[in-house]
Design an enzyme around this catalytic site. Structure first.
Site, mmCIF file in Angstrom:
data_model
loop_
_atom_site.group_PDB
_atom_site.id
_atom_site.type_symbol
_atom_site.label_atom_id
_atom_site.label_comp_id
_atom_site.label_asym_id
_atom_site.label_seq_id
_atom_site.Cartn_x
_atom_site.Cartn_y
_atom_site.Cartn_z
ATOM 1 N N HIS A 1 32.383 12.370 31.785
ATOM 2 C CA HIS A 1 32.952 13.680 31.456
ATOM 3 C C HIS A 1 33.580 13.667 30.062
ATOM 4 O O HIS A 1 33.614 14.688 29.396
ATOM 5 C CB HIS A 1 33.974 14.091 32.520
ATOM 6 C CG HIS A 1 33.412 14.012 33.907
ATOM 7 N ND1 HIS A 1 32.351 14.791 34.304
ATOM 8 C CD2 HIS A 1 33.719 13.203 34.947
ATOM 9 C CE1 HIS A 1 32.036 14.480 35.556
ATOM 10 N NE2 HIS A 1 32.842 13.520 35.967
ATOM 11 N N THR B 1 43.878 39.850 36.531
ATOM 12 C CA THR B 1 42.740 39.083 37.074
ATOM 13 C C THR B 1 42.738 37.627 36.617
ATOM 14 O O THR B 1 42.024 36.816 37.200
ATOM 15 C CB THR B 1 41.417 39.691 36.562
ATOM 16 O OG1 THR B 1 41.457 39.636 35.120
ATOM 17 C CG2 THR B 1 41.237 41.129 37.031
ATOM 18 N N CYS C 1 47.604 36.918 34.571
ATOM 19 C CA CYS C 1 47.563 38.353 34.308
ATOM 20 C C CYS C 1 47.000 39.007 35.564
ATOM 21 O O CYS C 1 46.975 38.366 36.624
ATOM 22 C CB CYS C 1 46.776 38.677 33.035
ATOM 23 S SG CYS C 1 45.044 38.207 33.060
HETATM 24 C C1 RB5 Z 1 46.387 44.752 32.803
HETATM 25 O O1 RB5 Z 1 46.242 45.963 33.476
HETATM 26 C C2 RB5 Z 1 45.138 43.899 33.015
HETATM 27 O O2 RB5 Z 1 44.098 44.403 32.265
HETATM 28 C C3 RB5 Z 1 45.418 42.454 32.654
HETATM 29 O O3 RB5 Z 1 46.506 42.006 33.384
HETATM 30 C C4 RB5 Z 1 44.344 41.446 32.947
HETATM 31 O O4 RB5 Z 1 43.812 41.595 34.216
HETATM 32 C C5 RB5 Z 1 43.320 41.272 31.923
HETATM 33 O O5 RB5 Z 1 42.430 40.437 32.022
#
Ligand code: RB5
Length: 401
Positions: free
Chosen positions: A170, A104, A102
């Site tokens: 582990h 981040t 996504c």
């Molecule tokens: C989308 O704008 C963003 O919030 C999503 O891709 C992600 O970074 C969420 O963790």
């Protein structure tokens, strides 16, 4: 080559040429298990990165890539929807690994890690990705398209896919996580090996204490055994598959869900298992009911079948064998063998009180069978009774003492 938790041994002459070519390719291409099934998904923010990674994986020779979407970056979508799809595929072993992207990578990792059996590692660099495999046996990788360059994301992915788990100390640490998952949601956890699930739900524990009491009447004992069996099966059936159906309410046509396909068969072991049947049928009235009768041969002390009648479509059903007391495990194991010999595939044992000796016997003979119990007691006495137990469940259910 370790694959999906199992060790598969190949003889060279049995390897088809295509496979051999891929193995040679793999050796010269820096390693990696190209028969691994990889589920991948992204939200809109990482849609171009997902496409890059999918074509990279295809070029490298990974054959089974399950792309769960999203299919466009022009429409925003919600990362949990995608994360949970990939998480489910991995947790249910329909994919060996998952990759989630996504903006981040953070949202994907938070959402995917809600799924028992998913160990999602959020990585910004190659070293963290490698260590997440070596030490944490991560099975999902999450990355942020707005944080990483496409080249770095490719390097991280390659390192993650080609690094093996080191096991050893582990494994001990990971089993603490798995034990916790099992505790908070016994039926959410999938495993190739049969598990032993003890129901520590307060209602179950309360009712078990009453049936242990030697002063509890036959009537109350019988009612409570039904209630306990019902509560246990309510939890055991949590993961039964659903299909979407359409229902017309007095107001509108709407989507709804129904249990998919052939469902449950319950098979009480005579006679004490009968005491659990009605409590389960109250919840699952369409379950088919089989019966198994066994007696112990006085000479060999082995269980011998005297009655067995099972539903004709037993091979298509999830089968719950019912026996309130799992003591030595001899008759439970024999009952499971009988059901399997008649085509039963997905078999679980539901008892109220289990002894460690019985659990070992059943899992020794049938490592694939889950054992569900409301209590795991201390031991068996010299007469084979569970201690502290509750006495003879059959006698207490039917008042025959
Ligand atoms: C989308 O704008 C963003 O919030 C999503 O891709 C992600 O970074 C969420 O963790």
């Amino acid at each position: 080559m370790p694959f999906n938790g199992q060790v598969l041994l190949y003889r060279m002459e049995n390897i088809p040429p295509v496979l051999l070519a891929s193995m040679v390719f793999m050796i010269f291409n820096g390693g990696g298990d190209f028969y691994m099934k990889i589920a991948i998904g992204s939200d809109h923010a990482a849609f171009p990165l997902k496409n890059n990674l999918v074509s990279h994986l295809r070029k490298k020779g990974y054959e089974e890539i399950l792309d769960v979407g999203t299919d466009t970056d022009s429409l925003p979508c919600d990362y949990p929807d995608i994360a949970l799809k990939v998480g489910e595929l991995v947790a249910q072993r329909k994919a060996d690994r998952g990759v989630l992207l996504c903006g981040t990578g953070v949202g994907m990792s938070i959402a995917a890690n809600k799924m028992p059996g998913v160990y999602a590692a959020h990585c910004h660099d190659v070293e963290t990705a490698r260590m997440s495999r070596r030490h944490n046996n991560s099975n999902v990788l999450t990355m942020g398209a707005r944080i990483l360059s496409p080249e770095t994301a490719v390097e991280i992915l390659d390192a993650w896919l080609s690094t093996e788990f080191e096991g050893d100390r582990h494994s001990r640490r990971l089993s603490k996580i798995a034990d916790f998952e099992q505790k908070i949601c016994p039926s959410c956890c999938l495993s190739d090996k049969g598990k032993t699930v003890i129901f520590d739900h307060p209602l179950v524990q309360h009712k078990v204490s009453i049936i242990r009491d030697k002063n509890t009447s036959v009537k109350e004992f019988r009612e409570l055994v039904q209630e306990i069996a019902g509560l246990m099966v309510y939890e055991i059936t949590r993961n039964l598959p659903l299909v979407k159906i359409q229902v017309e309410t007095p107001l509108a046509l709407t989507d709804a869900y129904a249990l998919e396909g052939k469902k449950l068969a319950i098979v009480p072991v005579l006679r004490a298992g009968l005491g659990m049947v009605d409590g389960i049928l109250q919840l699952v009235p369409n379950a088919k009911v089989g019966h198994i009768g066994l007696y112990r041969d006085p000479e060999t002390l082995m269980p011998v079948e005297y009655y067995c009648k099972l539903p004709g479509d037993i091979s298509e059903r999830d089968i719950l064998i019912l026996d309130p007391m799992l003591a030595t495990g001899g008759s439970a194991s024999a009952a499971i063998s009988l059901v399997k010999a008649r085509g039963g595939k997905k078999v679980s044992l539901v008892c109220i009180i289990a002894a460690p000796e019985g659990v070992s016997k059943v899992h020794g003979d049938h490592p694939d069978v889950d054992i569900f119990a409301a209590a795991l007691d201390s031991h068996l006495n010299d007469h084979g009774y569970i201690v502290p137990g509750l006495g003879d469940a059959g006698d207490r259910l039917f008042g025959t003492k």
